[in-house]
Write an enzyme that holds these catalytic residues in place. Structure first.
Site, PDB file in Angstrom:
ATOM      1  N   LYS A   1       0.813  -1.214   0.000  1.00 40.51           N
ATOM      2  CA  LYS A   1       0.000   0.000   0.000  1.00 40.51           C
ATOM      3  C   LYS A   1       0.848   1.265   0.000  1.00 40.51           C
ATOM      4  O   LYS A   1       0.595   2.190  -0.761  1.00 40.51           O
ATOM      5  CB  LYS A   1      -0.935   0.009   1.219  1.00 40.51           C
ATOM      6  CG  LYS A   1      -1.883  -1.171   1.306  1.00 40.51           C
ATOM      7  CD  LYS A   1      -2.854  -1.041   2.472  1.00 40.51           C
ATOM      8  CE  LYS A   1      -2.153  -1.021   3.813  1.00 40.51           C
ATOM      9  NZ  LYS A   1      -1.457  -2.296   4.116  1.00 40.51           N
TER      10      LYS A   1
ATOM     11  N   ARG B   1      -9.074   1.335   9.447  1.00 44.10           N
ATOM     12  CA  ARG B   1      -8.713  -0.067   9.626  1.00 44.10           C
ATOM     13  C   ARG B   1      -9.872  -0.900  10.175  1.00 44.10           C
ATOM     14  O   ARG B   1      -9.755  -2.116  10.257  1.00 44.10           O
ATOM     15  CB  ARG B   1      -7.513  -0.192  10.573  1.00 44.10           C
ATOM     16  CG  ARG B   1      -6.202   0.217   9.924  1.00 44.10           C
ATOM     17  CD  ARG B   1      -5.050  -0.058  10.852  1.00 44.10           C
ATOM     18  NE  ARG B   1      -3.764   0.190  10.188  1.00 44.10           N
ATOM     19  CZ  ARG B   1      -2.588   0.069  10.783  1.00 44.10           C
ATOM     20  NH1 ARG B   1      -2.533  -0.306  12.044  1.00 44.10           N
ATOM     21  NH2 ARG B   1      -1.479   0.306  10.124  1.00 44.10           N
TER      22      ARG B   1
ATOM     23  N   ARG C   1      11.594  -6.582   4.553  1.00 46.52           N
ATOM     24  CA  ARG C   1      11.362  -5.137   4.631  1.00 46.52           C
ATOM     25  C   ARG C   1      12.284  -4.483   5.654  1.00 46.52           C
ATOM     26  O   ARG C   1      12.547  -5.047   6.713  1.00 46.52           O
ATOM     27  CB  ARG C   1       9.890  -4.852   4.984  1.00 46.52           C
ATOM     28  CG  ARG C   1       9.519  -3.400   4.785  1.00 46.52           C
ATOM     29  CD  ARG C   1       8.038  -3.206   4.560  1.00 46.52           C
ATOM     30  NE  ARG C   1       7.275  -3.297   5.788  1.00 46.52           N
ATOM     31  CZ  ARG C   1       5.998  -2.925   5.883  1.00 46.52           C
ATOM     32  NH1 ARG C   1       5.357  -2.492   4.818  1.00 46.52           N
ATOM     33  NH2 ARG C   1       5.355  -3.035   7.025  1.00 46.52           N
TER      34      ARG C   1
ATOM     35  N   ARG D   1      11.834  -3.889  11.587  1.00 47.83           N
ATOM     36  CA  ARG D   1      10.982  -3.494  12.701  1.00 47.83           C
ATOM     37  C   ARG D   1      10.416  -4.717  13.416  1.00 47.83           C
ATOM     38  O   ARG D   1      10.213  -5.772  12.825  1.00 47.83           O
ATOM     39  CB  ARG D   1       9.821  -2.617  12.220  1.00 47.83           C
ATOM     40  CG  ARG D   1      10.232  -1.304  11.604  1.00 47.83           C
ATOM     41  CD  ARG D   1       9.067  -0.318  11.554  1.00 47.83           C
ATOM     42  NE  ARG D   1       7.781  -0.970  11.392  1.00 47.83           N
ATOM     43  CZ  ARG D   1       6.993  -0.804  10.325  1.00 47.83           C
ATOM     44  NH1 ARG D   1       7.367  -0.060   9.321  1.00 47.83           N
ATOM     45  NH2 ARG D   1       5.826  -1.403  10.255  1.00 47.83           N
TER      46      ARG D   1
END
Length: 210
Positions: A13, A88, A123, A156
């Site tokens: 996204k 969300r 990522r 992360r």
């Protein structure tokens, strides 16, 4: 044009929102970046949000909606915007409707859970500006270093496999129902995930008719 980017965590996204922002000349509003900024600064809201983010849970509605409303009131959003990461939940979507926030298109990027887990493991996120990269599909120019500000890139906590699997469970339970919510309003635009970022962008532009 007022757009929502919808899809599972790691669906792409943010990447597609950044491309659309440049092509359409409207800002991307990423609640994730706003929240991570508050976390870095150690604000009371940031510390509260960090507890939920580290556990792979959704940040409470009152935090999200307040941030978004404040951002949409700025002059650069008058010609349109792209929301990435909000709403969300059905409750958030209804709250936005109650405040008169409407949308021209809701782009839902469709991708399997298995692909999400594989993708998220690669990522990397900038510790300073929040920019995201991927070690395979969108690597930085220098390994471990942000192209934009030169800060360190890290994996992360909420991108680690065990947390990702939990986040996917939350997505299917809390966020996926938004597809039916916006389909009923005639603005849902499903986008099948493609092998490359460029191919996905082509499908996104086609779905928007631009």
């Amino acid at each position: 044009m007022k757009i929502i980017m919808l899809g599972a965590p790691g669906a792409g996204k943010g990447t597609q929102a950044a491309i659309l922002s440049q092509k359409l000349g409207i800002p991307t509003i990423s609640t994730g970046n706003i929240l991570r900024s508050a976390v870095r600064e150690g604000t009371p809201v940031g510390l509260k949000a960090k507890e939920f983010m580290d556990a792979g849970k959704l940040v409470p509605d009152e935090v999200i909606i307040g941030i978004v409303e404040e951002r949409l009131a700025r002059p650069d959003c008058q010609k349109g915007f792209i929301l990435d990461g909000v709403p969300r939940t059905i409750a958030q979507a209804e709250a936005m409707e109650h405040h008169g926030v409407t949308f021209d298109a809701v782009l839902s990027i469709e991708i399997s859970d298995e692909e999400i887990v594989r993708r998220m493991g690669g990522r990397r996120c900038c510790t300073h500006c929040g920019a995201t990269y991927h070690v395979v599909s969108a690597p930085p120019k220098t390994e471990g270093v942000c192209d934009q500000c030169g800060a360190q890139l890290v994996l992360r906590e909420d991108d680690k496999p065990r947390t990702v699997e939990h986040r996917l469970e939350v997505y299917h339970r809390e966020t996926e129902p938004l597809k039916a919510f916006y389909e009923a309003r005639g603005v849902l635009r499903p986008v099948e995930n493609q092998p490359t970022i460029e191919a996905t962008t082509a499908v996104v532009l086609s779905a928007l008719g631009v």
